[in-house]
Design a protein around this motif. Structure first.
Motif, short mmCIF file in Angstrom:
data_model
loop_
_atom_site.label_atom_id
_atom_site.label_comp_id
_atom_site.label_asym_id
_atom_site.label_seq_id
_atom_site.Cartn_x
_atom_site.Cartn_y
_atom_site.Cartn_z
N SER A 1 48.12 67.67 42.02
CA SER A 1 48.40 67.31 43.41
C SER A 1 48.00 65.87 43.69
CB SER A 1 47.67 68.27 44.36
OG SER A 1 46.27 68.12 44.27
N LYS A 2 46.86 65.44 43.13
CA LYS A 2 46.42 64.06 43.34
C LYS A 2 47.34 63.08 42.63
CE LYS A 2 42.90 64.98 45.94
NZ LYS A 2 42.93 64.55 47.36
N GLU A 3 47.86 63.47 41.46
CA GLU A 3 48.80 62.60 40.77
C GLU A 3 50.08 62.43 41.57
OE1 GLU A 3 47.57 63.37 36.07
OE2 GLU A 3 49.14 64.57 37.03
N ALA B 1 42.47 58.13 46.59
CA ALA B 1 43.12 59.15 45.78
C ALA B 1 42.86 58.91 44.29
CB ALA B 1 44.62 59.16 46.06
N HIS B 2 42.89 57.64 43.89
CA HIS B 2 42.63 57.33 42.48
C HIS B 2 41.20 57.67 42.09
CE1 HIS B 2 41.63 54.61 39.06
NE2 HIS B 2 42.83 54.97 38.65
N THR C 1 39.27 59.96 43.45
CA THR C 1 39.17 61.42 43.38
C THR C 1 39.84 61.94 42.11
OG1 THR C 1 39.19 61.53 45.79
CG2 THR C 1 39.67 63.56 44.60
N LEU C 2 41.01 61.36 41.78
CA LEU C 2 41.73 61.78 40.58
C LEU C 2 40.89 61.57 39.32
CD1 LEU C 2 44.34 62.69 39.17
CD2 LEU C 2 45.13 60.31 39.28
N PHE D 1 49.25 60.22 44.43
CA PHE D 1 49.09 58.84 43.98
C PHE D 1 50.45 58.19 43.77
CE2 PHE D 1 48.36 55.58 40.72
CZ PHE D 1 47.29 54.89 41.27
N ARG E 1 38.29 74.53 45.49
CA ARG E 1 38.00 73.13 45.79
C ARG E 1 36.50 72.91 46.00
NH1 ARG E 1 42.20 69.70 47.18
NH2 ARG E 1 44.26 70.65 47.17
N HIS F 1 37.99 64.06 39.07
CA HIS F 1 38.39 65.40 38.63
C HIS F 1 38.80 65.40 37.16
CE1 HIS F 1 38.40 66.28 42.95
NE2 HIS F 1 38.36 67.55 42.61
#
Length: 587
Positions: A82-84, A133-134, A136-137, A87, A55, A140
């Protein structure tokens, strides 16, 4: 000793040896279990540390523009998954929170109800968490973008494609390429600085108060260009007073480029004040013409005699394809021919014999702009009664002259497709017509050219002559521009010309100029109300049975006495609403 003590302690509390043995077995098993748990914990801690490291590496990548390694890419994909999941989970919770808020609102007596406030607070918190979260998604996902895996050479080529193509001179501004590329990240900055072609072009503006960019900046820019062919533009615009500080700047800048003379490709030099030291003296007389020079723009009222040798070097470049000469110094004084030149623009007058000599020696010329003083004068060189017809493969000719007849009589241009003529020194109104219709039509018949574009400016061709011309060029004409000085008050287009251009269903096969796509009638038109609209409408409608041909796309019109053309105005406005492209100026 320890076993004996242990056995003693066990025997104190147990009734027999068998129970003691069982207890020792259970204790051994517990010790093994604890050891196994410790190993699992250590393994979990190691995995956690590896995840934290991954990370941290991903976060570091977020702050750079480097391509991730295979291991980093796997870790990034895990984070994305994980973020998906997070989300999607938050999206579901938001739906539930919105439903709870709707329920609370339906049950509450007012917006100040505690349940409503609590539901709103929960919803706002979930929305903020989802947005984070979006973000960050997406960040990445961007880490896996293909552009991060491009080799520096490919990325540099992409940078080069960001440079302006026309004009080919780059302005040194922080919000434009290439300076903008230096601000993205260290990787892009390094790639841009190591790509010489990004720094091979620059525009320099010298005014009374400044030189942009300054001399030191230009030198740095030039140093980064490596061995690439150079394109540079120097615009000098100094006022008469208080210009001493910058009067030598143009010379200093050209002195920077003089050692790289062999790399010059596109050169644009424009000097407003003839007293300025241009820096041409920095070019040694013994140099060979620059092999790389392709385009040359020279603008100065007068060139000094001691600069002619350097000018001749540039004008004699073997690869020179395009030249603009804006000066009161005659090209005849430079004594240069242009056997390889394809584009030549002369914006100052030349004598008719010079014009003919340039065409005769410039066999490769394709596009040309000339300002010719064809009226015989005491300063003319060579015989003016030479009526030899010169055949040339010009495709485009922009001709400004005081007398058209002698030029039309001496030219044969079979490849001509674009012709622009402009009469110089017209004192409106003309006491007698000066347009040489017979010579013009003989020129067209002799040339047998397929004209696509004709532009007539400040001419007094009669409507009957215009009709004759339109019939002659009918199969090929696509653009018709008739533009006169308002003071001339000369009519070129009347009812007869408009009716000739009107497409009719009954004579579709005889339609004049079926390929006509653009017209401009500027201060040269007078007609009966409705006749102009008839012509435009017959060529404008998307659905017509008036035979084959192109639709008219653009029309520029001036209506003199607009109150006398209500029908034209009404119908032309309707056509413009149907399909934009008609511009009307009313007087």
């Amino acid at each position: 000793m320890n076993n004996q003590g242990q056995g003693f302690l066990v025997n104190v509390f147990l009734h027999d040896e068998e129970e003691a043995r069982q207890v020792r077995v259970e204790m051994e098993e517990n010790k093994q279990l604890m050891a196994s748990l410790d190993a699992e914990i250590a393994k979990a801690n190691a995995a956690l540390q590896e995840l934290l490291n991954q990370r941290a590496a991903a976060q570091k990548l977020l702050e750079s523009n480097h391509a991730p390694s295979d291991g980093e890419a796997r870790a990034i994909r895990d984070i994305i998954r994980s973020k998906e999941s997070l989300f999607q989970e938050l999206t579901g919770k938001i739906g539930d929170a919105e439903a709870e808020l709707d329920t609370a609102l339906s049950q509450a007596e007012g917006d100040a109800d505690p349940q409503v406030e609590n539901a709103r607070t929960v919803l706002v918190g979930l929305l903020q968490e989802r947005d984070a979260a979006h973000e960050t998604l997406e960040a990445h996902r961007a880490l896996l973008s293909p552009i991060r895996r491009l080799p520096p050479e490919v990325l540099g080529e992409i940078f080069i494609q960001c440079l302006p193509k026309d004009p080919p001179f780059v302005q040194a501004r922080v919000d434009r390429c290439p300076l903008l590329l230096l601000q993205v990240c260290s990787n892009w900055r390094e790639t841009a600085l190591c790509t010489p072609a990004l720094w091979a072009s620059i525009r320099i503006d010298i005014t009374t108060n400044s030189c942009l960019p300054n001399l030191a900046f230009v030198k740095t820019w030039l140093d980064r260009s490596g061995s690439c062919p150079l394109s540079f533009q120097i615009n000098e615009s100094l006022q008469m007073d208080h210009y001493e500080e910058f009067m030598t700047t143009a010379s200093s800048i050209l002195a920077l480029y003089a050692p790289h003379y062999h790399r010059w490709r596109n050169v644009h030099l424009e000097y407003e004040d003839w007293r300025i030291d241009t820096g041409f003296s920095k070019l040694h007389r013994g140099l060979e013409p620059p092999e790389s020079l392709e385009t040359l723009y020279l603008a100065r009222d007068f060139w000094r005699t001691n600069e002619e040798a350097q000018l001749l070097l540039l004008l004699s470049a073997p690869q020179l394809q395009s030249c603009n000469w804006v000066s009161n110094t005659s090209l005849a004084d430079i004594c240069v021919s242009f056997p390889q030149l394809r584009r030549l623009f002369l914006e100052r007058p030349v004598a008719r014999d010079v014009f003919m000599r340039i065409l005769d020696e410039g066999a490769s010329l394709s596009v040309a702009q000339f300002f010719v003083l064809a009226t015989p004068s005491s300063h003319s060189i060579g015989p003016q009664n030479d009526l030899r017809i010169l055949r040339h493969n010009l495709t485009s000719l922009d001709l400004t002259t005081d007398l058209f007849g002698p030029l039309f009589n001496q030219l044969e241009l079979p490849s001509l497709i674009h012709l622009s003529v402009r009469r110089f020194n017209n004192i409106p109104p003309h006491p007698t017509p000066v347009w040489p219709q017979e010579a013009f039509m003989s020129f067209l018949a002799r040339s047998k050219c397929a004209l696509q574009t004709i532009s007539m400016n400040d001419t007094d061709i009669a409507p009957s002559g215009m009709s004759e011309f339109l019939r002659h060029v009918s199969p090929s004409l696509e653009k018709l521009v008739l533009n006169n000085d308002r003071r001339m008050r000369h009519v070129i287009v009347d009812d007869d010309v408009l009716r000739l251009l009107t497409r009719r269903e009954e004579d579709a096969d005889e339609c004049v100029c079926p390929r006509l796509a653009m017209i401009k009638f500027w201060d040269c038109h007078r007609s009966t109300d409705g006749v102009l609209a008839d012509m435009i409408e017959s060529r404008w409608k998307t659905k017509t049975s008036a035979g084959p041909g192109r639709l008219l796309n653009i029309a520029f019109l001036i209506l003199e006495g607009a109150v006398d053309h209500p029908e034209d105005l009404r119908r032309l406005n309707v056509l413009n609403e149907e399909r934009l492209g008609i511009t009307i100026l009313r007087r």
